[in-house]
Each structure stands twice: as C-alpha cells, then as structure tokens.
Design a protein around this motif. Structure first.
Motif, PDB file in Angstrom:
ATOM      1  N   ILE A  94      78.088  54.714  45.002  1.00  0.00           N
ATOM      2  CA  ILE A  94      77.557  55.983  44.489  1.00  0.00           C
ATOM      3  C   ILE A  94      76.188  55.753  43.848  1.00  0.00           C
ATOM      4  N   GLY A  95      76.073  54.676  43.078  1.00  0.00           N
ATOM      5  CA  GLY A  95      74.778  54.348  42.499  1.00  0.00           C
ATOM      6  C   GLY A  95      73.734  54.034  43.558  1.00  0.00           C
ATOM      7  N   LEU A  96      74.141  53.307  44.598  1.00  0.00           N
ATOM      8  CA  LEU A  96      73.201  53.005  45.684  1.00  0.00           C
ATOM      9  C   LEU A  96      72.773  54.270  46.423  1.00  0.00           C
ATOM     10  N   THR A  97      73.685  55.218  46.551  1.00  0.00           N
ATOM     11  CA  THR A  97      73.328  56.487  47.202  1.00  0.00           C
ATOM     12  C   THR A  97      72.254  57.227  46.416  1.00  0.00           C
ATOM     13  N   ILE A  98      72.382  57.241  45.100  1.00  0.00           N
ATOM     14  CA  ILE A  98      71.368  57.887  44.257  1.00  0.00           C
ATOM     15  C   ILE A  98      70.027  57.162  44.389  1.00  0.00           C
ATOM     16  N   ILE A  99      70.084  55.831  44.381  1.00  0.00           N
ATOM     17  CA  ILE A  99      68.845  55.054  44.542  1.00  0.00           C
ATOM     18  C   ILE A  99      68.222  55.329  45.904  1.00  0.00           C
ATOM     19  N   GLY A 100      69.066  55.445  46.935  1.00  0.00           N
ATOM     20  CA  GLY A 100      68.554  55.736  48.270  1.00  0.00           C
ATOM     21  C   GLY A 100      67.845  57.071  48.325  1.00  0.00           C
ATOM     22  N   LEU A 101      68.428  58.093  47.679  1.00  0.00           N
ATOM     23  CA  LEU A 101      67.771  59.405  47.643  1.00  0.00           C
ATOM     24  C   LEU A 101      66.403  59.325  46.946  1.00  0.00           C
ATOM     25  N   LEU A 102      66.344  58.559  45.863  1.00  0.00           N
ATOM     26  CA  LEU A 102      65.072  58.398  45.160  1.00  0.00           C
ATOM     27  C   LEU A 102      64.042  57.692  46.040  1.00  0.00           C
ATOM     28  N   LEU A 103      64.477  56.652  46.757  1.00  0.00           N
ATOM     29  CA  LEU A 103      63.544  55.938  47.635  1.00  0.00           C
ATOM     30  C   LEU A 103      63.040  56.840  48.763  1.00  0.00           C
ATOM     31  N   ILE A 104      63.938  57.667  49.323  1.00  0.00           N
ATOM     32  CA  ILE A 104      63.533  58.573  50.405  1.00  0.00           C
ATOM     33  C   ILE A 104      62.519  59.597  49.890  1.00  0.00           C
ATOM     34  N   CYS A 105      62.639  59.995  48.613  1.00  0.00           N
ATOM     35  CA  CYS A 105      61.693  60.963  48.050  1.00  0.00           C
ATOM     36  C   CYS A 105      60.386  60.302  47.603  1.00  0.00           C
ATOM     37  N   ILE A 106      60.471  59.083  47.070  1.00  0.00           N
ATOM     38  CA  ILE A 106      59.293  58.439  46.496  1.00  0.00           C
ATOM     39  C   ILE A 106      58.439  57.761  47.562  1.00  0.00           C
ATOM     40  N   SER A 107      59.062  57.142  48.569  1.00  0.00           N
ATOM     41  CA  SER A 107      58.307  56.384  49.573  1.00  0.00           C
ATOM     42  C   SER A 107      57.276  57.234  50.302  1.00  0.00           C
TER      43      SER A 107
END
Length: 559
Positions: A94-107
């Motif tokens: 679940i934590g990795l999913t949140i980090i993934g969403l942030l990376l998809i938005c920030i990258s």
C-alpha cells in the motif's frame, strides 16, 4: 552401537575444538569448562548412550549455540533477523502504491522542467557565442572590454609568491613557505571503526512473507571526517579519539560544530563517504590556503574562483616536498614523519590502531593552461593588501537575451565558462553544448526510470497478491514489469513531445508540417490505389478468327 558412532565422533571433535579455542572471559571460561566436562563424560559413557541420548543431544545443541555466539563475538559479527509475513507485505505494498502515484505525478513535471532548462542553457551558450569578445593576448587587456563578455587563454601563474597556512599559532604549519604553489592543503585522518552490513532475503514457499537476515561486521579504515560515534549494533565497541583534540588545539583554531551528516548508502568506503559529504577542509584541524597572487596574463584570479572551479584548479594534487614538512612537533611528541612525508602516530612497520592519526600535505602547482569565457571587471582595492597586482579580474556575466528586435527581453541568469587547457571560442562553445546535451539525455533517462518504477509500484498490491502462489508470483511480476515498461515509455515520449512543442514551437511546427505533408501524400496514393482496385474490369474481347487459323489456311495474294 554403529549408529551412535557418528554422534560420538561429533562430540569428540567438538571437545577437541573446544580445547584449542582462544582465551575467553571468566564467565565464558567457567561455562566452557562445564560444557566440556559434560561432553567428555558423555563420550566416556558411550556404551550407555542409549539411555541418555536425548539429554546428551540437548547438551550438545546448547554447547554448539554457545560456541557460535562466542565465535561471533570474537569475529566482531552481529546478526539481525526481521520477519515480514504476508499481511506485513500487503501493508508495504500500500505504501509502495502511494509512492508510485507520486512518482507518476512528479516525473512528468521533472521532464518538463528538464526540457525548459535545456533550451535555456542552449540560449545562454548561444549568447556567449554571439557576444563574447576574443582577446588574443591576455597579457594586455584594455579598458574597452570592461563589463563585456570576453574570451581569453593563458597560463595560470603566481609569479614569485610563496604560500603557507595563514592561521596564527599553527604548530602544524609547514617548515618554510612553498613557491610556485596555487593551493596548499592539510588533511588530517583518524583510524576508526565502521559498521559494514550485508543482507540475505529468503522468500516463503507459500505466501508473500519474507525473512531478511542482516549481518553486521566491523571494518577499520582512515577517515578525514574526525572521530566517529559509537557503533549502533556493537555497544561494547568504541572509537578512540586519540590525539585529535590536541591536533585541533595545535592548529591554532577552535573546532567548529560538525555539520549533520547526510544519509548515505551503506557500506561506502570512508574516503568515498567523505567525498560525497563534502568534508570542509577549512575546518580544524584541516587547513587550506590559496595564493592571492594567482593570475592569467593581466587578469587576476580570486580565491572564490579557484575554490568554486575545482575541476580546473584543483584536479592534480601532488605531495608536498618532504623537506618542507617538520620532522617533529614539540606540542605533539606522539607524531613522527614517515617515509611518505606524512606525520603520523603509527610506528614504522606496525599496523595502524584505532585512534591513530595521519596528517598529509598536498599542493597544486601553477604553470598550467586555462581557457575562459567570463565578464571582464575591475578589481577593487583590498583593505589588507592594498592595490591589487592586476587591474582587471573576471566574474560571471548576467545574461539578458533580446527577442523581437529588442522589444522583448528575457533574463537567463548568469553564466561563465572555465576549462583546463587551451581552447578557442569555437571549441569552448562546442564542448559546452556537448556537455549540456549529455546532461539532458542523462536526466531524461533518470525521469524515464522513475516513471517505469512508479508504474511498477502502482501494481505492487496485485504483485504481492500473486506472490502468495509460487509460480504465479514470478510470472505476474514479469507481466506487470512489461506493462509498466510500456506505460512509462509512452508517458515519457508524450511529455517530451509536448514539452518540445512548448519550448521549440517553430522547429516543432516545421517538423509537424513536413510530417503532415508526407502523411498526406501517402494517404492520397493509398486512396488512388484503393480506387483503382475497385474499378470494374471490362469483359474480354474475342480474338479475331484469322488469328486462330493455321498457316495452311492463310492464302497469300500478291499484286
């Protein structure tokens, strides 16, 4: 009895190994003797081992555990085991999913910024190309170019100036000033203990759980970062400060508070960690001094320029001549000069011990060539040194780019270019553009990797669910990696294309017009070919009969 011989042999070997062990603590020695007596007694009574098999095996297992613990203590090894079950892995996913969403938005934002930065840097480089004034002889600069961007090439020199450390009361100073030196530095290192770690991860056969075993060991090495703190996993091990405090006092300055160390990857060599953390060599007991007489032709070089452009002015350090290093220091009788010209507390031929210190002296010699694209400025008078030796100096140029015949201006910040070696203006511009292109490509790859990682993390809950089954876990992970690779690549190409159109509208419009023309021609030709393929075919016309007649049926008539 034959079945029990391996047990008897194992116990005998254990007893022999125990007898050859090194010295241990008093409590460990008494317990070790007690365990040995039990095992030897068990060996003597091997004939009656049928009745005491269970108790003897328990004692042997206890003995083995004790010896393993004792051996780890002697080898300075500590282990830490962490268990994460399936539910724990689901919470991590679940934590990795949140980090993934942030990376998809920030990258994508980082990619957009990178494209804008690239265009901005190219405009600044073009400004240097168009506005820089070439000075063919740097020895005789003129007032006409003051305030302008200039290009010149020359040899870095300090003339007859001498250099030493400037701190008053510095007992660690060199014995006599050094000539022909641009920079001189003193680096103090101390021999300390560091933790090294290695991990082993074991996945559960059924379920998504993992067991991670971390093994910590102690490694000793030289470090310029000063005495280290206690070791987290070895509370009984300590680092000695040695004579470090005496070195600080002998340097003639007080030790300022150490900056908070940044978090670095584990198992880095101490020298690499010091390089990444940018150890301040002006902080006691280290020292660094820069020549105030440095110049290139008629242009003076300030210490700020020499310290900021380390790749040009501080790339070739050389050991100081041994005759300039003092043989002994009265306030520090523990120090001696070794055969390499270093001051150290390590005796000749002995290995370094924890707390030993080493002082090395290095310098940068003048006489090398350098190329500049900088702003020519007038040097101010120094309140301490008075009138400067050279009238002109160099500084960064503030770039104001003009567009639409000067009606629109754009502030591009400051720029200057300094490179080692002799390079004309064209070569300097070319190398700057190549470096900028390489940096932009590298940042594009980094952003693409972040995007792919973000998409992969987005599916971490599903991959964790699939990993509960042995075969589906590996196949599902590979499948979602392919999906993440495709999704990340498509996003990367789309954002790059849109950013390219935003920052290069004219070039992009020309490319799109050419591509549209080619596509229109191809579509037009394909439509013509399709229309020709659906045209009705005429019925075949019968061949005239005389073409079907043989030669004997043809009558030749001559007139």
């Amino acid at each position: 009895m034959a079945i029990l011989r391996p047990t008897k042999l194992t116990l005998l070997l254990a007893a022999l190994a125990l007898s050859s062990a090194n010295t241990v603590s008093d409590s460990g020695q008494s317990r070790q003797s007690h365990m040995r007596s039990k095992i030897v007694q068990g060996v003597k009574n091997a004939d009656n081992i049928h009745d005491h098999t269970k108790s003897l095996l328990d004692e042997a297992e206890e003995f083995i555990d004790f010896e393993v613990e004792l051996l780890q203590r002697r080898l300075q090894v500590a282990t830490e085991t962490n268990r994460c079950n399936t539910w724990c892995k689901f919470k991590e996913s679940i934590g990795l999913t949140i980090i993934g969403l942030l990376l998809i938005c920030i990258s994508p934002c980082l990619m957009w910024k990178n494209e804008g930065r690239h265009v901005r840097e190219l405009r600044r480089i073009d400004f240097c190309k168009n506005k820089a004034v070439v000075i063919n002889n740097s020895d005789i600069p003129t007032d006409d170019n003051t305030g302008n961007l200039v290009h010149f090439v020359g040899r870095v020199s300090v003339d007859d100036d001498t250099l030493e450390f400037n701190n008053s009361g510095d007992s660690l100073n060199i014995s006599s000033p050094l000539t022909k030196a641009l920079v001189i530095k003193r680096t103090c290192s101390i021999y300390q203990k560091f933790e090294q770690s290695s991990q082993q991860t074991k996945n559960d056969m059924i379920g998504a759980g993992q067991t991670t075993t971390t093994t910590f060991t102690i490694k000793e090495d030289w470090t310029p970062m000063g005495p280290q703190s206690t070791l987290e996993h070895f509370p009984n091990e300590f680092n000695s400060r040695g004579i470090w405090d005496e070195l600080v006092s002998a340097s003639g300055q007080s030790e300022s508070p150490a900056p908070t160390p940044s978090k670095l990857p584990p198992n880095l060599p101490p020298q690499m960690a010091a390089l990444l953390q940018q150890v301040d060599l002006t902080r006691a007991p280290h020292a660094m001094s820069v020549s105030k007489a440095a110049h290139v032709g008629g242009f003076g070089l300030s210490s700020d320029i020499i310290m900021s452009e380390k790749a040009v002015f501080q790339s070739e350090w050389m050991p100081l001549p041994a005759d300039l290093i003092p043989d002994h220091i009265e306030s520090l009788p523990e120090l001696r000069k070794d055969r390499y010209g270093n001051l150290t507390t390590v005796e000749e031929g002995d290995p370094p011990q924890n707390g030993d210190v080493k002082i090395s002296y290095e310098y940068i010699a003048d006489g090398f060539d350098a190329s500049f694209i900088v702003q020519q400025v007038l040097l101010d008078n120094d309140p301490e040194a008075g009138v400067p030796d050279h009238k002109f100096g160099v500084d960064k140029q503030h770039v104001i780019d003009e567009k639409c015949c000067g009606k629109i201006t754009d502030d591009l910040g400051v720029i200057w270019m300094v490179r080692a070696g002799r390079h004309d203006l064209k070569e300097m511009i070319f190398m700057a553009k190549e470096d900028e292109k390489a940096l932009t490509k590298m940042l594009r790859v980094v952003c693409w990797i972040l995007l792919v990682a973000g998409w992969m993390m987005l599916f971490s809950i599903i991959t964790t669910l699939l990993s509960t089954l042995p075969l589906l876990g590996a196949l599902g992970g590979a499948a979602f990696f392919v999906v993440a690779l495709i999704a990340g690549t498509v996003c990367c190409c789309a954002v790059t294309a849109v950013a390219y159109f935003r920052y290069r509208p004219l070039i992009t419009s020309i490319i799109l017009a050419i591509a549209g023309g080619i596509a229109g021609i191809i579509i037009w030709r394909l439509n013509d070919a399709g229309a020709a393929s659906v045209t009705p075919t005429m019925a075949p016309v019968p061949m005239p009969k005389f073409f079907m007649e043989g030669p004997e049926d043809v009558v030749m008539e001559y007139y």
